[in-house]
Design a protein around this motif. Sequence first.
Motif, PDB file in Angstrom:
ATOM      1  N   LEU A 167       0.810  -1.214   0.000  1.00  0.00           N
ATOM      2  CA  LEU A 167       0.000   0.000   0.000  1.00  0.00           C
ATOM      3  C   LEU A 167       0.846   1.268   0.000  1.00  0.00           C
ATOM      4  CD1 LEU A 167      -2.839  -0.913   2.533  1.00  0.00           C
ATOM      5  CD2 LEU A 167      -3.120  -0.428   0.104  1.00  0.00           C
ATOM      6  N   ILE A 168       1.950   1.239   0.735  1.00  0.00           N
ATOM      7  CA  ILE A 168       2.778   2.433   0.879  1.00  0.00           C
ATOM      8  C   ILE A 168       3.424   2.826  -0.453  1.00  0.00           C
ATOM      9  CG2 ILE A 168       4.940   1.262   1.449  1.00  0.00           C
ATOM     10  CD1 ILE A 168       3.531   4.342   3.256  1.00  0.00           C
ATOM     11  N   ARG A 169       3.405   1.915  -1.434  1.00  0.00           N
ATOM     12  CA  ARG A 169       3.992   2.224  -2.745  1.00  0.00           C
ATOM     13  C   ARG A 169       3.228   3.331  -3.467  1.00  0.00           C
ATOM     14  NH1 ARG A 169       4.599  -4.096  -4.686  1.00  0.00           N
ATOM     15  NH2 ARG A 169       6.238  -4.699  -3.191  1.00  0.00           N
ATOM     16  N   SER A 170       1.939   3.484  -3.196  1.00  0.00           N
ATOM     17  CA  SER A 170       1.176   4.524  -3.891  1.00  0.00           C
ATOM     18  C   SER A 170       1.670   5.909  -3.516  1.00  0.00           C
ATOM     19  CB  SER A 170      -0.316   4.396  -3.566  1.00  0.00           C
ATOM     20  OG  SER A 170      -0.584   4.732  -2.214  1.00  0.00           O
ATOM     21  N   ALA A 171       2.222   6.074  -2.326  1.00  0.00           N
ATOM     22  CA  ALA A 171       2.734   7.368  -1.874  1.00  0.00           C
ATOM     23  C   ALA A 171       4.219   7.526  -2.166  1.00  0.00           C
ATOM     24  CB  ALA A 171       2.477   7.541  -0.374  1.00  0.00           C
ATOM     25  N   PHE A 172       5.020   6.489  -1.912  1.00  0.00           N
ATOM     26  CA  PHE A 172       6.471   6.599  -2.001  1.00  0.00           C
ATOM     27  C   PHE A 172       7.043   6.082  -3.318  1.00  0.00           C
ATOM     28  CE2 PHE A 172       5.908   7.138   2.481  1.00  0.00           C
ATOM     29  CZ  PHE A 172       7.021   7.836   2.944  1.00  0.00           C
ATOM     30  N   GLY A 173       6.228   5.356  -4.102  1.00  0.00           N
ATOM     31  CA  GLY A 173       6.755   4.696  -5.281  1.00  0.00           C
ATOM     32  C   GLY A 173       7.226   3.298  -4.923  1.00  0.00           C
ATOM     33  N   PRO A 174       7.336   2.407  -5.904  1.00  0.00           N
ATOM     34  CA  PRO A 174       7.683   1.008  -5.604  1.00  0.00           C
ATOM     35  C   PRO A 174       9.038   0.817  -4.939  1.00  0.00           C
ATOM     36  CG  PRO A 174       7.750   1.438  -7.968  1.00  0.00           C
ATOM     37  CD  PRO A 174       7.103   2.617  -7.334  1.00  0.00           C
ATOM     38  N   PHE A 175      10.007   1.672  -5.267  1.00  0.00           N
ATOM     39  CA  PHE A 175      11.326   1.548  -4.641  1.00  0.00           C
ATOM     40  C   PHE A 175      11.504   2.539  -3.493  1.00  0.00           C
ATOM     41  CE2 PHE A 175      12.307   0.090  -9.107  1.00  0.00           C
ATOM     42  CZ  PHE A 175      12.242  -1.257  -8.774  1.00  0.00           C
ATOM     43  N   GLY A 176      10.915   3.711  -3.606  1.00  0.00           N
ATOM     44  CA  GLY A 176      10.951   4.656  -2.493  1.00  0.00           C
ATOM     45  C   GLY A 176      10.271   4.105  -1.265  1.00  0.00           C
ATOM     46  N   ALA A 177       9.307   3.194  -1.469  1.00  0.00           N
ATOM     47  CA  ALA A 177       8.595   2.589  -0.345  1.00  0.00           C
ATOM     48  C   ALA A 177       9.521   1.796   0.558  1.00  0.00           C
ATOM     49  CB  ALA A 177       7.477   1.685  -0.866  1.00  0.00           C
ATOM     50  N   GLN A 178      10.676   1.398   0.033  1.00  0.00           N
ATOM     51  CA  GLN A 178      11.596   0.629   0.871  1.00  0.00           C
ATOM     52  C   GLN A 178      12.065   1.433   2.080  1.00  0.00           C
ATOM     53  OE1 GLN A 178      11.606  -2.337   0.345  1.00  0.00           O
ATOM     54  NE2 GLN A 178      12.069  -2.999  -1.722  1.00  0.00           N
ATOM     55  N   VAL A 179      12.066   2.767   1.981  1.00  0.00           N
ATOM     56  CA  VAL A 179      12.529   3.589   3.106  1.00  0.00           C
ATOM     57  C   VAL A 179      11.629   3.409   4.330  1.00  0.00           C
ATOM     58  CG1 VAL A 179      12.988   5.930   3.905  1.00  0.00           C
ATOM     59  CG2 VAL A 179      13.663   5.250   1.592  1.00  0.00           C
ATOM     60  N   PRO A 180      10.310   3.682   4.237  1.00  0.00           N
ATOM     61  CA  PRO A 180       9.458   3.446   5.409  1.00  0.00           C
ATOM     62  C   PRO A 180       9.325   1.970   5.762  1.00  0.00           C
ATOM     63  CG  PRO A 180       8.114   4.043   3.529  1.00  0.00           C
ATOM     64  CD  PRO A 180       9.539   4.288   3.133  1.00  0.00           C
ATOM     65  N   VAL A 181       9.411   1.101   4.751  1.00  0.00           N
ATOM     66  CA  VAL A 181       9.291  -0.334   5.024  1.00  0.00           C
ATOM     67  C   VAL A 181      10.469  -0.828   5.859  1.00  0.00           C
ATOM     68  CG1 VAL A 181       9.400  -2.618   3.935  1.00  0.00           C
ATOM     69  CG2 VAL A 181       7.817  -0.893   3.065  1.00  0.00           C
ATOM     70  N   VAL A 182      11.675  -0.388   5.502  1.00  0.00           N
ATOM     71  CA  VAL A 182      12.856  -0.780   6.278  1.00  0.00           C
ATOM     72  C   VAL A 182      12.772  -0.215   7.701  1.00  0.00           C
ATOM     73  CG1 VAL A 182      15.352  -0.464   6.504  1.00  0.00           C
ATOM     74  CG2 VAL A 182      14.372  -1.116   4.303  1.00  0.00           C
ATOM     75  N   LEU A 183      12.320   1.038   7.824  1.00  0.00           N
ATOM     76  CA  LEU A 183      12.158   1.633   9.157  1.00  0.00           C
ATOM     77  C   LEU A 183      11.144   0.849   9.968  1.00  0.00           C
ATOM     78  CD1 LEU A 183      12.547   3.890  11.261  1.00  0.00           C
ATOM     79  CD2 LEU A 183      10.759   5.174  10.062  1.00  0.00           C
ATOM     80  N   ARG A 184      10.020   0.514   9.344  1.00  0.00           N
ATOM     81  CA  ARG A 184       8.995  -0.264  10.049  1.00  0.00           C
ATOM     82  C   ARG A 184       9.528  -1.646  10.419  1.00  0.00           C
ATOM     83  NH1 ARG A 184       6.792  -2.826  13.065  1.00  0.00           N
ATOM     84  NH2 ARG A 184       4.655  -3.602  13.062  1.00  0.00           N
ATOM     85  N   GLY A 185      10.256  -2.275   9.513  1.00  0.00           N
ATOM     86  CA  GLY A 185      10.826  -3.579   9.818  1.00  0.00           C
ATOM     87  C   GLY A 185      11.825  -3.509  10.952  1.00  0.00           C
ATOM     88  N   PHE A 186      12.642  -2.462  10.954  1.00  0.00           N
ATOM     89  CA  PHE A 186      13.601  -2.247  12.042  1.00  0.00           C
ATOM     90  C   PHE A 186      12.874  -2.141  13.376  1.00  0.00           C
ATOM     91  CE2 PHE A 186      15.802   0.634  14.905  1.00  0.00           C
ATOM     92  CZ  PHE A 186      17.105   0.154  14.913  1.00  0.00           C
ATOM     93  N   CYS A 187      11.800  -1.343  13.406  1.00  0.00           N
ATOM     94  CA  CYS A 187      11.043  -1.165  14.651  1.00  0.00           C
ATOM     95  C   CYS A 187      10.365  -2.458  15.086  1.00  0.00           C
ATOM     96  CB  CYS A 187       9.994  -0.062  14.470  1.00  0.00           C
ATOM     97  SG  CYS A 187      10.684   1.585  14.224  1.00  0.00           S
ATOM     98  N   ALA A 188       9.846  -3.210  14.114  1.00  0.00           N
ATOM     99  CA  ALA A 188       9.182  -4.466  14.441  1.00  0.00           C
ATOM    100  C   ALA A 188      10.155  -5.459  15.065  1.00  0.00           C
ATOM    101  CB  ALA A 188       8.549  -5.066  13.184  1.00  0.00           C
ATOM    102  N   ILE A 189      11.348  -5.556  14.486  1.00  0.00           N
ATOM    103  CA  ILE A 189      12.339  -6.479  15.038  1.00  0.00           C
ATOM    104  C   ILE A 189      12.824  -5.995  16.393  1.00  0.00           C
ATOM    105  CG2 ILE A 189      14.585  -7.560  14.633  1.00  0.00           C
ATOM    106  CD1 ILE A 189      14.022  -7.306  11.627  1.00  0.00           C
ATOM    107  N   PHE A 190      12.954  -4.670  16.550  1.00  0.00           N
ATOM    108  CA  PHE A 190      13.303  -4.107  17.856  1.00  0.00           C
ATOM    109  C   PHE A 190      12.278  -4.521  18.910  1.00  0.00           C
ATOM    110  CE2 PHE A 190      12.155  -0.683  20.813  1.00  0.00           C
ATOM    111  CZ  PHE A 190      13.307  -0.585  21.573  1.00  0.00           C
ATOM    112  N   TRP A 191      10.994  -4.354  18.589  1.00  0.00           N
ATOM    113  CA  TRP A 191       9.950  -4.702  19.563  1.00  0.00           C
ATOM    114  C   TRP A 191       9.888  -6.202  19.800  1.00  0.00           C
ATOM    115  CZ3 TRP A 191       8.622  -1.855  23.128  1.00  0.00           C
ATOM    116  CH2 TRP A 191       8.394  -0.497  22.959  1.00  0.00           C
ATOM    117  N   PHE A 192      10.137  -6.982  18.761  1.00  0.00           N
ATOM    118  CA  PHE A 192      10.196  -8.432  18.968  1.00  0.00           C
ATOM    119  C   PHE A 192      11.252  -8.782  20.007  1.00  0.00           C
ATOM    120  CE2 PHE A 192      13.052 -11.948  17.816  1.00  0.00           C
ATOM    121  CZ  PHE A 192      12.292 -12.999  18.303  1.00  0.00           C
ATOM    122  N   SER A 193      12.430  -8.164  19.887  1.00  0.00           N
ATOM    123  CA  SER A 193      13.512  -8.482  20.819  1.00  0.00           C
ATOM    124  C   SER A 193      13.168  -8.058  22.245  1.00  0.00           C
ATOM    125  CB  SER A 193      14.816  -7.821  20.367  1.00  0.00           C
ATOM    126  OG  SER A 193      14.766  -6.414  20.522  1.00  0.00           O
TER     127      SER A 193
END
Length: 474
Positions: free
Chosen positions: A91-117
């Motif tokens: 979904l975030i690709r509509s705002a950031f573009g298919p490759f630009g979306a990796q920026v918020p996705v990586v941030l979200r993934g980082f936070c998710a793994i942080f909270w998992f730990s």
Amino acid sequence: MNATPDPALYNEDLAPVPPEKRDWTWLNMATIWMGMVHNVVVYEAAAGLMALGFSAAECMEVVAVAYFVLFVTMWFNARAGTRYGVPFCVLIRSAFGPFGAQVPVVLRGFCAIFWFSVQAYAATQAVDAIVGTVWPGWNTASSLFIGMPLHRWGALVLVWFLHAWVMNHGVERIGNFELIAGPLVIVIGAMATGWALTVGHGLGPLFSVPSRLHGWKFIAAFAGGVTGMIGMWSTFAVNIPDLSRFVRSERDQVVGQAIGLPVTALVFTPMAIITTSATVILFGHAIWNPVDLLLALHHPVITVLGGAVIVLATLSVNVVANIMPACYDLINIAPRRLNFHRASFLVLGLGLLFAPWLWFSEAESIFHVLDLISGLLGPVTGIMLADFFILRRQYLSVPDLYKRDGIYGGRNGWRASALIAFVVGGAVASAGIVIPALAWINGVSWFVGLVVGAVVYLGCQRRRTVVKPQTGLT
């Protein structure tokens, strides 16, 4: 226009969930939220409010404001997932573009793994207490390795194995697991509350402990507390579509979230506050870590049973709120190499790198981290809401979300408007960390980031792109 999805942007785990397979009801959503709200970090954050100086009644006010804001945000942000059946990272690709979306996705993934730990380490403490109670010789393995005794490393291995076992059963079984775990945790929480009321001789003495915060200190702490509570779920506010994509209707996701998030939070939070208030009466100081409380009671049966509930609660929240979103985020980075199964084991491995045992014991440190996360994810939430509701008018072309040259492609897969809004929003929301004169922003960083991100994003738009809804890749 060729509707064939780009292999670099698509695989079965990222594909839209067909309407006939969106079979989660409001009960699934409610019980999933029950399991997530009833977790150790939420307990510690609520109890930590008392450690910061709030009275019990003031803690309730902080929680009520925070969860009302969260419910409204997630209600709106979940709509796209329910309508189109696609996860956040798509979904975030509509705002950031298919490759630009990796920026918020990586941030979200980082936070998710942080909270998992963080969550997994809370369960590690519980397993360590359980095994040490049943087998006292366990605690003799006290040599330190990377700052943690060997017996706790053994507990950590057990906890990581439990997470792997649950994740190995797939998304459908995870939903069934939550149907049992969520309600069971609240039953045990009610029993703990009954104990606290017995120790405190009713609610009166427990709520008579006065506040230590007044005037501007109270206002600043209240704002920080609200932002901190939102910070626990700010990661989930952006990727709630990862769950809502499986829900059969908009009504089910709204009713399920209403029951599971604000209502359950306002039931569970008093349990944490009442229990912590009882520790002040019983021990003379607040014990906000439930494992420390179990050990302080010096009752083997209570330690074992209570520790088991903590482990169950941790599994319940970690699997759905942290591992599952992180898996989608990692798959989005490398869809050709990763599937849900492989990504889940990668999350388990990366979680060790955060070494939560080195900093877990301080209530203030957790709230500082929460404020920072809030400031960075607030702009992402604002951009998503502005894009879907204002710019797109709730219409998306699903096939174009999986193409680099589609209407959301921007320039070479990057949409500058969203990236500029993210950077500006994140910088403004986090300014108080580096500029002492702006430290007040830390207390409202999520709100600042959300508003600035949305306004800057819309201000950067030259035209509005509205596409009639499409439901599949055809």
